[in-house]
Design a protein around this motif. Structure first.
Motif, short mmCIF file in Angstrom:
data_model
loop_
_atom_site.label_atom_id
_atom_site.label_comp_id
_atom_site.label_asym_id
_atom_site.label_seq_id
_atom_site.Cartn_x
_atom_site.Cartn_y
_atom_site.Cartn_z
N THR A 14 0.92 -1.25 0.09
CA THR A 14 -0.03 -0.23 0.13
C THR A 14 0.96 1.19 0.06
N HIS A 74 -6.57 -3.63 -0.74
CA HIS A 74 -5.71 -3.35 0.52
C HIS A 74 -5.84 -1.80 0.82
N LYS A 78 -7.34 -0.48 4.45
CA LYS A 78 -6.40 0.25 5.35
C LYS A 78 -6.97 1.62 5.61
#
Length: 151
Positions: A14, A74, A78
Motif C-alpha cells: 500500500t 488493500h 487500510k
C-alpha cells in the motif's frame, strides 16, 4: 522453519511502494498473514494491531499484513480502518508459499484453498525467530507484543 534466515522477497505494498524484506534489516518485523480484506476476523485483527501500533513501534518493530487481495482492495481496507502499517498484496502467493500458509480449509461445508491465519516474527538480522499458525484473533496481539518485549 524457526531460526532460519528468511529468503529475500518483494511484494507490492500500500502507499504505492514495494516491500523488500532486505530493506527492513535492523528492525524486528511482525508479518501476519490473513485470509481476506474486510472480513470480520481480519478486520478485528488489523484493528488490534493498529491499536497497539505505538507499543510495537517503540520496540523497534514494524508490522506488515499480507493476503492474496489486490492493492486496490488493500488501500480501501487500510483507509477505512486507518491502519498505520502497510498491507502487502500477494496475488501470486509468493510469500504464502515461502511461509507455507496456504491450507485446505472447510468453508460452508466445502473444501477451499486459503490462507491459514499466521504470524511470524523476523529479527533484525532477517532470521525467523517465532511463528504462530492457525491463529485465533482473540488475545493474539497482546501475546505477540509480549514476545517482542521479551527479546
Amino acid at each position: 522453519m524457526n531460526n532460519t534466515s528468511v529468503p529475500d522477497f518483494e511484494l507490492p505494498s500500500t502507499g504505492g511502494k514495494t516491500f523488500k524484506l532486505s530493506a527492513h534489516l535492523g528492525k524486528t518485523l511482525v508479518i501476519y498473514f490473513y485470509p481476506k480484506d474486510a472480513t470480520p476476523g481480519c478486520t478485528t485483527q488489523g484493528q488490534q494491531f493498529r491499536d497497539h501500533y505505538a507499543e510495537f513501534n517503540s520496540a523497534n518493530t514494524e508490522i506488515f499484513g499480507i493476503s492474496r487481495d489486490s492493492i486496490k482492495s488493500h488501500e480501501n481496507f487500510k483507509a477505512k480502518f486507518e491502519f498505520p502499517f502497510d498491507l502487502l498484496a500477494d496475488t501470486e502467493e509468493l510469500a504464502c508459499q515461502l511461509f507455507g500458509v496456504i491450507k485446505m480449509k472447510k468453508m460452508y461445508g466445502k473444501e477451499v484453498r486459503g490462507i491459514q491465519r499466521s504470524t511470524f516474527i523476523i529479527n533484525k538480522d532477517g532470521v525467523l525467530i517465532h511463528e504462530w499458525r492457525g491463529v485465533k484473533v482473540d488475545g493474539h496481539i497482546p501475546e505477540v507484543l509480549e514476545f517482542i518485549r521479551s527479546l
